[in-house]
Design a protein around this motif. Structure first.
Motif, mmCIF file in Angstrom:
data_model
loop_
_atom_site.group_PDB
_atom_site.id
_atom_site.type_symbol
_atom_site.label_atom_id
_atom_site.label_comp_id
_atom_site.label_asym_id
_atom_site.label_seq_id
_atom_site.Cartn_x
_atom_site.Cartn_y
_atom_site.Cartn_z
ATOM 1 N N UNK A 67 0.724 -1.168 -0.124
ATOM 2 C CA UNK A 67 -0.020 0.012 0.149
ATOM 3 C C UNK A 67 0.904 1.176 0.191
ATOM 4 N N UNK A 68 2.050 1.340 0.809
ATOM 5 C CA UNK A 68 3.073 2.403 0.944
ATOM 6 C C UNK A 68 3.536 2.642 -0.282
ATOM 7 N N UNK A 69 4.054 1.526 -1.345
ATOM 8 C CA UNK A 69 4.615 1.642 -2.423
ATOM 9 C C UNK A 69 3.579 2.186 -3.362
ATOM 10 N N UNK A 70 2.361 1.714 -3.345
ATOM 11 C CA UNK A 70 1.414 2.138 -4.592
ATOM 12 C C UNK A 70 0.825 3.753 -4.274
ATOM 13 N N UNK A 71 0.903 4.239 -2.979
ATOM 14 C CA UNK A 71 0.599 5.552 -2.699
ATOM 15 C C UNK A 71 1.712 6.179 -3.137
ATOM 16 N N UNK A 72 2.976 5.727 -2.809
ATOM 17 C CA UNK A 72 4.109 6.749 -3.320
ATOM 18 C C UNK A 72 4.239 6.779 -4.849
ATOM 19 N N UNK A 73 3.962 5.885 -5.504
ATOM 20 C CA UNK A 73 3.802 6.001 -6.873
ATOM 21 C C UNK A 73 2.575 6.741 -7.133
ATOM 22 N N UNK A 74 1.605 6.665 -6.701
ATOM 23 C CA UNK A 74 0.323 7.682 -7.135
ATOM 24 C C UNK A 74 0.735 9.177 -6.763
ATOM 25 N N UNK A 75 1.545 9.414 -5.608
ATOM 26 C CA UNK A 75 2.043 10.798 -5.313
ATOM 27 C C UNK A 75 3.039 11.299 -6.365
ATOM 28 N N UNK A 76 3.921 10.347 -6.663
ATOM 29 C CA UNK A 76 4.718 10.700 -7.869
ATOM 30 C C UNK A 76 3.900 11.143 -9.233
ATOM 31 N N UNK A 77 3.043 10.392 -9.285
ATOM 32 C CA UNK A 77 2.177 10.882 -10.647
ATOM 33 C C UNK A 77 1.584 12.272 -10.424
ATOM 34 N N UNK A 78 0.904 12.304 -9.367
ATOM 35 C CA UNK A 78 0.066 13.673 -9.133
ATOM 36 C C UNK A 78 0.825 14.631 -9.118
ATOM 37 N N UNK A 79 2.157 14.781 -8.250
ATOM 38 C CA UNK A 79 3.106 15.857 -7.929
ATOM 39 C C UNK A 79 3.679 16.171 -9.154
ATOM 40 N N UNK A 80 4.149 14.908 -10.019
ATOM 41 C CA UNK A 80 4.834 15.293 -11.549
ATOM 42 C C UNK A 80 4.046 16.145 -12.437
ATOM 43 N N UNK A 81 2.497 15.793 -12.340
ATOM 44 C CA UNK A 81 1.793 16.367 -13.400
ATOM 45 C C UNK A 81 1.593 18.102 -12.651
ATOM 46 N N UNK A 82 1.353 18.225 -11.716
ATOM 47 C CA UNK A 82 1.013 19.443 -11.108
ATOM 48 C C UNK A 82 2.201 20.530 -10.563
ATOM 49 N N UNK A 83 3.112 19.854 -10.259
ATOM 50 C CA UNK A 83 4.464 20.562 -9.860
ATOM 51 C C UNK A 83 5.529 20.535 -10.687
ATOM 52 N N UNK A 84 6.046 19.377 -10.830
ATOM 53 C CA UNK A 84 7.299 19.108 -11.432
ATOM 54 C C UNK A 84 7.191 19.453 -12.836
ATOM 55 N N UNK A 85 6.139 19.148 -13.599
ATOM 56 C CA UNK A 85 6.237 19.479 -14.946
ATOM 57 C C UNK A 85 6.104 20.732 -15.167
ATOM 58 N N UNK A 86 5.027 21.706 -14.531
ATOM 59 C CA UNK A 86 5.513 23.065 -14.506
ATOM 60 C C UNK A 86 6.679 23.828 -14.371
ATOM 61 N N UNK A 87 7.342 23.016 -13.316
ATOM 62 C CA UNK A 87 8.584 23.766 -12.790
ATOM 63 C C UNK A 87 9.658 23.289 -14.001
ATOM 64 N N UNK A 208 6.821 27.681 -8.187
ATOM 65 C CA UNK A 208 7.411 26.499 -7.721
ATOM 66 C C UNK A 208 8.822 26.568 -7.776
ATOM 67 N N UNK A 209 9.804 26.777 -6.622
ATOM 68 C CA UNK A 209 11.036 26.807 -6.484
ATOM 69 C C UNK A 209 11.374 25.463 -6.089
ATOM 70 N N UNK A 210 12.909 25.455 -5.910
ATOM 71 C CA UNK A 210 13.662 24.052 -5.746
ATOM 72 C C UNK A 210 13.268 23.541 -4.303
ATOM 73 N N UNK A 211 13.014 24.169 -3.302
ATOM 74 C CA UNK A 211 12.326 23.651 -2.153
ATOM 75 C C UNK A 211 11.136 22.709 -2.399
ATOM 76 N N UNK A 212 10.379 23.461 -3.055
ATOM 77 C CA UNK A 212 9.126 22.832 -3.312
ATOM 78 C C UNK A 212 9.310 21.384 -4.119
#
Length: 287
Positions: A67-87, A208-212
């Protein structure tokens, strides 16, 4: 002839005495074996219960890890789309110093729409504050924006305020910002520009800066590593338990075989000791 019959009778009586205790011992050994079997069944039942409990705990631990591994992958996907990609796609990557040249409120106000409830909608306008700055590294004149969103949606305005019905509040807020930058007329401040673009736009802060970005990568990675460690520890525990069971069963078999061999060696002399010799008995009776 009578002596022979008497010798045969004596021989049969001695054999009866020898066989009697042996049969009695066998009869007495029966309940002992039964008790031993019952005791072993009880131990096996306890071991089985313990094994079932440990298996249930291991299943829960495995479920938690996956469950922890699945949630981490989901967090990678969501944060990648909303924060990492615009950065990563942001063009304002280089930092420089800016100096205020001119601040002005444009005559043309910008239309906007506001909501004051479920069925309450209205139209209003907000003032467009324009701030011109000078880039220290190139001496180029540029338009300052608050962040990337303001630069994309309103190319000539510093920021996009929240639309309100009262236009005076919007105007007072714009005048306060104008006064702040007027006092920083000769004081340089940090800003961001695009080195690959010839546009005359710079931004004051990055959304979105480097700390985020660091937090977006650190916490999902930590959760992924924690889940993988839980699954790995459960697998290692199961492997060690299996090896221990195999070793214990092998040791028990060796001990049982050794005990059986010792028992046979102890019983053989007793059987030989009580075995009568017919010729010796006949000879003693004749003489």
């Amino acid at each position: 002839m009578k002596e022979d019959n008497h010798a045969a009778a004596l021989h049969s009586e001695r054999q009866g005495r020898v066989c009697g205790p042996t049969a009695g011992e066998a009869f007495a050994a029966g309940p002992c074996k039964a008790k031993k079997k019952d005791g072993c069944d009880g131990v096996k039942g306890a071991d089985k219960t313990k094994k079932q409990v440990s298996n249930a705990g291991e299943d829960r631990a495995m479920l938690l890890g996956f469950t922890m591994m699945g949630l981490s992958v989901l967090m990678f996907f969501l944060l990648g789309v909303t924060i990492l990609k615009p950065y990563m796609l942001s063009v304002w990557k280089e930092e420089s110093n800016c100096t205020t040249l001119e601040t002005d409120i444009m005559d043309d106000w910008v239309d906007c729409s506001f909501t004051c409830g479920v069925d309450c909608h209205g139209q209003s306008k907000y003032p467009c504050l324009q701030i011109l700055v000078n880039l220290s590294h190139s001496g180029q004149k540029a338009i300052l924006h608050y962040n990337e969103e303001a630069a994309q949606k309103m190319p000539k305005c510093f920021y996009i305020p929240k639309c309100q019905r009262d236009k005076n509040d919007l105007l007072n807020h714009a005048l306060d910002i104008k006064e702040f930058f007027d006092h920083k007329n000769d004081t340089p401040f940090s800003c961001y520009y695009s080195p690959d673009s010839s546009s005359e736009d710079v931004i004051l802060i990055k959304k979105f800066d480097r700390m985020v970005v660091f937090h977006c990568l650190f916490w999902p990675s930590l959760m992924l590593i924690g889940g993988a460690l839980i699954v790995g520890m459960v697998k290692l525990t199961q492997h060690l338990s299996l090896m221990c069971d195999e070793y214990c069963s092998t040791t028990k078999d060796e001990v049982a075989n050794t005990g059986a061999q010792q028992e046979d060696q102890e019983n053989r002399p007793l059987t030989t000791r009580w075995r009568p010799n017919l010729r010796t008995v006949q000879h003693s009776l004749l003489h």
